[in-house]
Design an enzyme around this catalytic site. Structure first.
Site, mmCIF file in Angstrom:
data_model
loop_
_atom_site.group_PDB
_atom_site.id
_atom_site.type_symbol
_atom_site.label_atom_id
_atom_site.label_comp_id
_atom_site.label_asym_id
_atom_site.label_seq_id
_atom_site.Cartn_x
_atom_site.Cartn_y
_atom_site.Cartn_z
ATOM 1 N N THR A 42 0.888 -1.226 0.035
ATOM 2 C CA THR A 42 -0.141 -0.159 -0.328
ATOM 3 C C THR A 42 0.896 1.320 -0.140
ATOM 4 O O THR A 42 0.426 2.380 -0.444
ATOM 5 C CB THR A 42 -1.112 -0.033 1.210
ATOM 6 O OG1 THR A 42 -0.172 0.147 2.460
ATOM 7 C CG2 THR A 42 -1.919 -1.160 1.240
ATOM 8 N N CYS A 46 2.001 2.615 9.335
ATOM 9 C CA CYS A 46 0.944 2.538 10.468
ATOM 10 C C CYS A 46 1.523 2.201 11.801
ATOM 11 O O CYS A 46 2.739 1.867 12.087
ATOM 12 C CB CYS A 46 -0.066 1.243 10.284
ATOM 13 S SG CYS A 46 -1.045 1.283 8.596
ATOM 14 N N CYS A 50 -3.054 -0.078 14.642
ATOM 15 C CA CYS A 50 -4.015 0.247 13.642
ATOM 16 C C CYS A 50 -5.246 -0.895 13.524
ATOM 17 O O CYS A 50 -4.928 -1.906 13.425
ATOM 18 C CB CYS A 50 -3.261 0.456 12.143
ATOM 19 S SG CYS A 50 -4.401 1.157 11.108
ATOM 20 N N ARG A 53 -7.036 -4.547 8.489
ATOM 21 C CA ARG A 53 -6.725 -6.005 8.500
ATOM 22 C C ARG A 53 -5.223 -6.045 8.655
ATOM 23 O O ARG A 53 -4.387 -5.403 7.885
ATOM 24 C CB ARG A 53 -7.205 -6.838 7.178
ATOM 25 C CG ARG A 53 -7.008 -8.188 7.463
ATOM 26 C CD ARG A 53 -7.717 -8.513 6.025
ATOM 27 N NE ARG A 53 -7.415 -9.995 6.149
ATOM 28 C CZ ARG A 53 -7.722 -10.810 4.994
ATOM 29 N NH1 ARG A 53 -8.627 -10.318 4.027
ATOM 30 N NH2 ARG A 53 -7.551 -12.090 4.833
ATOM 31 N N ARG A 75 3.905 6.488 3.260
ATOM 32 C CA ARG A 75 3.030 7.872 3.512
ATOM 33 C C ARG A 75 2.321 7.284 5.024
ATOM 34 O O ARG A 75 1.973 6.216 5.200
ATOM 35 C CB ARG A 75 2.115 8.046 2.443
ATOM 36 C CG ARG A 75 2.856 8.416 1.165
ATOM 37 C CD ARG A 75 1.883 9.028 0.269
ATOM 38 N NE ARG A 75 0.680 7.887 -0.066
ATOM 39 C CZ ARG A 75 0.828 6.962 -0.598
ATOM 40 N NH1 ARG A 75 1.756 6.504 -1.353
ATOM 41 N NH2 ARG A 75 -0.326 6.013 -0.748
ATOM 42 N N CYS A 77 -0.490 6.538 7.582
ATOM 43 C CA CYS A 77 -1.796 6.222 7.596
ATOM 44 C C CYS A 77 -2.929 7.242 7.983
ATOM 45 O O CYS A 77 -2.590 7.836 9.089
ATOM 46 C CB CYS A 77 -2.140 4.922 8.424
ATOM 47 S SG CYS A 77 -3.646 4.264 8.672
ATOM 48 N N CYS A 80 -5.107 5.222 11.640
ATOM 49 C CA CYS A 80 -4.275 5.265 13.035
ATOM 50 C C CYS A 80 -3.598 6.535 13.074
ATOM 51 O O CYS A 80 -3.183 6.529 14.322
ATOM 52 C CB CYS A 80 -3.618 4.030 13.037
ATOM 53 S SG CYS A 80 -2.208 4.215 12.009
ATOM 54 N N ASP A 451 12.717 11.531 52.247
ATOM 55 C CA ASP A 451 11.322 12.030 52.506
ATOM 56 C C ASP A 451 10.807 10.981 53.346
ATOM 57 O O ASP A 451 10.839 9.540 53.648
ATOM 58 C CB ASP A 451 10.509 11.539 51.179
ATOM 59 C CG ASP A 451 9.010 12.029 51.266
ATOM 60 O OD1 ASP A 451 9.000 13.369 50.923
ATOM 61 O OD2 ASP A 451 8.164 11.410 51.575
#
Length: 496
Positions: A42, A46, A50, A53, A75, A77, A80, A451
């Site tokens: 693609t 991501c 995400c 699928r 690039r 997503c 997400c 403390d």
């Protein structure tokens, strides 16, 4: 979900890819921000969580940063949204430099100036980032600017010009050209219908669940400096509000919780749009959004004393500081007095010496006094807020130390060196130095063993307490997360 131990290191890339693909398949939130997945079929990268699928393993490549994924040609997503991912919490020089760049360190100055700030040469700086992330400082900065601009486009109604400059671009033309070159689309094509912004800009920041929001607010509520900050109730929901003075801009902010989205909502005054990058970095530190609670819990749960409180407050954060100087002064005013007493005198300091500011919140009407203001006051004037003269003098000493640059954390400096330097300030001892390191300078292993409350909480027998040395011996096994152990012990004493 496929659950497995979070590895501390990998023997080779093949083992790393195996674990990362399992995390991707399980949509494991522990790895959100730790790596990004590039999908060759693609051209998109991501977050591990995400909702699409899960792609085949043969189509996936893994990157330690969004910049590395983009340098490889992927690039972001649009589903997400990688810009929402919490940062990876790593205690090394490369990640410390990366966080400075994410806060806009290269927007107004160059690589030489950044290198000087972190104590490196420009060549060393480039090598450190190249080895860790596989990209140059400029490539890293460009990715951060693009992702931040994408965030503003999808979450606000800011005009395109304001988006470009808020994200650190020197011109709208440069912004449009780089966006189109990298993402293959025009900036306006991803603009979403953001919610109406009646009182300011609203942005969302993600975290790794669980997140003990109520515990964080309870801690901040008890230590909020009246006039400067407050925890308020609106429509049955609690939020944190405060005034903001940053890089010459003034305004206010409000932080609320979006548990269903595993995010916090940050609302800021419109006049702060040009300083959003450094402002968000400060909010992330204040709310400890980079924490990985599953990793921290796995380490601390081996101690039965801490395991009980971990079960009560899963996802406990170490509250940070929006401003290091403010927290340092608050720590000084908290020496040898109760939390309530320190809150009272710090409020007097704010309201007597701070600049008035208009905000939508009745409880917030002042900025914190600047180091210049406090350093120039007569000690007697400071003492009139209700503190001894020696403590008033310490306030001035801290102000002068801040003016010399002493409170600026230098990437790569050791924790012990920082504590030692803080103790060179007259009036600052081990407890104060450790507390400043814990909350303001964000050292996860800081631990104020002197403390009294910690000594009491760590004691096995009731109505007793450990000595400082005994507590340090017991806490050795809690390293490198002793700051979180301290918060667990403090909360164990709370009646809330």
């Amino acid at each position: 979900m496929d659950t497995f131990a979070f590895p501390s290191y990998f023997q080779d890339d093949a083992e790393r890819d195996h674990y990362y693909y399992r995390a991707l398949s399980a949509k494991d939130s522990r790895f959100d921000g730790v790596f990004f997945t590039g999908v060759s079929t693609t051209g998109i990268y991501c977050r591990p969580i995400c909702s699409v699928r899960t792609p085949r393993a043969s189509s996936c490549s893994f990157y330690s940063s969004a910049a590395a994924a983009e340098a490889a040609g992927f690039r972001p997503c649009l589903r997400c949204r990688p810009e929402l991912a919490p940062y990876a919490l790593q205690q090394n020089l490369a990640y410390a430099v990366w966080q400075r760049i994410a806060a806009g360190a290269l927007n107004e100055s160059g690589i030489e100036a950044l290198a000087e700030q972190v104590g490196l040469s420009s060549r060393q700086l480039r090598r450190v980032l190249q080895q860790q992330f596989g990209v140059t400082p400029v490539e890293l900065a460009q990715t951060q600017r693009l992702l931040f601009a994408k965030k503003l486009l999808q979450e606000t109604h800011l005009p395109m010009t304001d988006v470009a400059y808020a994200a650190g671009f020197g011109s709208v033309r440069r912004f449009n050209a780089l966006f189109a070159e990298r993402y293959k689309m025009a900036p306006g094509s991803i603009r979403r219908a953001a919610a109406a912004e009646s009182d300011g800009l609203v942005l969302r920041l993600a975290y790794r669940p669980p997140f003990a929001w109520d515990a964080l607010l309870a801690y901040l509520r008890g230590r909020a400096m009246p006039g400067l900050e407050a925890v308020i109730e609106q429509d049955g929901k609690a939020s944190y509000v405060r005034s903001v003075q940053l890089e010459g801009k003034t305004g206010w902010l409000q932080i609320s919780h979006l548990p269903d989205k595993q995010q916090i909502a940050l609302q800021v005054a419109p006049g702060l749009s040009t300083v959003l990058m450094p402002l968000i970095a400060k909010v992330r530190q204040l709310c400890d959004l980079e924490a990985n609670p599953v990793v921290i819990q796995a380490h601390l749960a081996t101690e039965p004393l801490l395991a009980v409180q971990l079960a009560r407050t899963p996802g406990l954060r170490v509250p940070g500081a929006f401003n290091v100087f403010e927290l340092a002064i608050r720590a000084v005013l908290g020496q040898q007095v109760s939390v309530a007493g320190a809150t009272t005198v710090s409020g007097r300091l704010v309201q007597r010496f701070g600049e008035p500011v208009s905000t939508p919140f009745a409880a917030v009407g002042f900025h914190f006094p600047s180091p210049e203001r406090l350093a120039g006051l007569p000690v007697e004037d400071i003492a009139r807020i209700g503190v001894p003269g020696t403590r008033a003098a310490t306030v001035q000493n801290v102000a002068r130390f801040a003016l010399s640059g002493g409170l600026q954390r230098q990437s790569g400096r050791g924790f012990d060196d920082v504590v030692t330097e803080l103790k060179t300030i007259v009036g600052i001892g081990e407890w104060t130095a450790q507390y400043i390191a814990l909350r303001a300078l964000r050292y996860p292993d800081a631990f104020p063993a002197g403390d009294l409350a910690l000594q009491k909480a760590a004691a096995i027998a009731p109505d007793t307490r450990l000595t400082e040395k005994q507590l340090l011996v017991r806490a050795a096994a809690w390293s490198p997360w002793r700051a979180y152990a301290a918060l667990l012990l403090w909360h164990s004493l709370s009646k809330e």
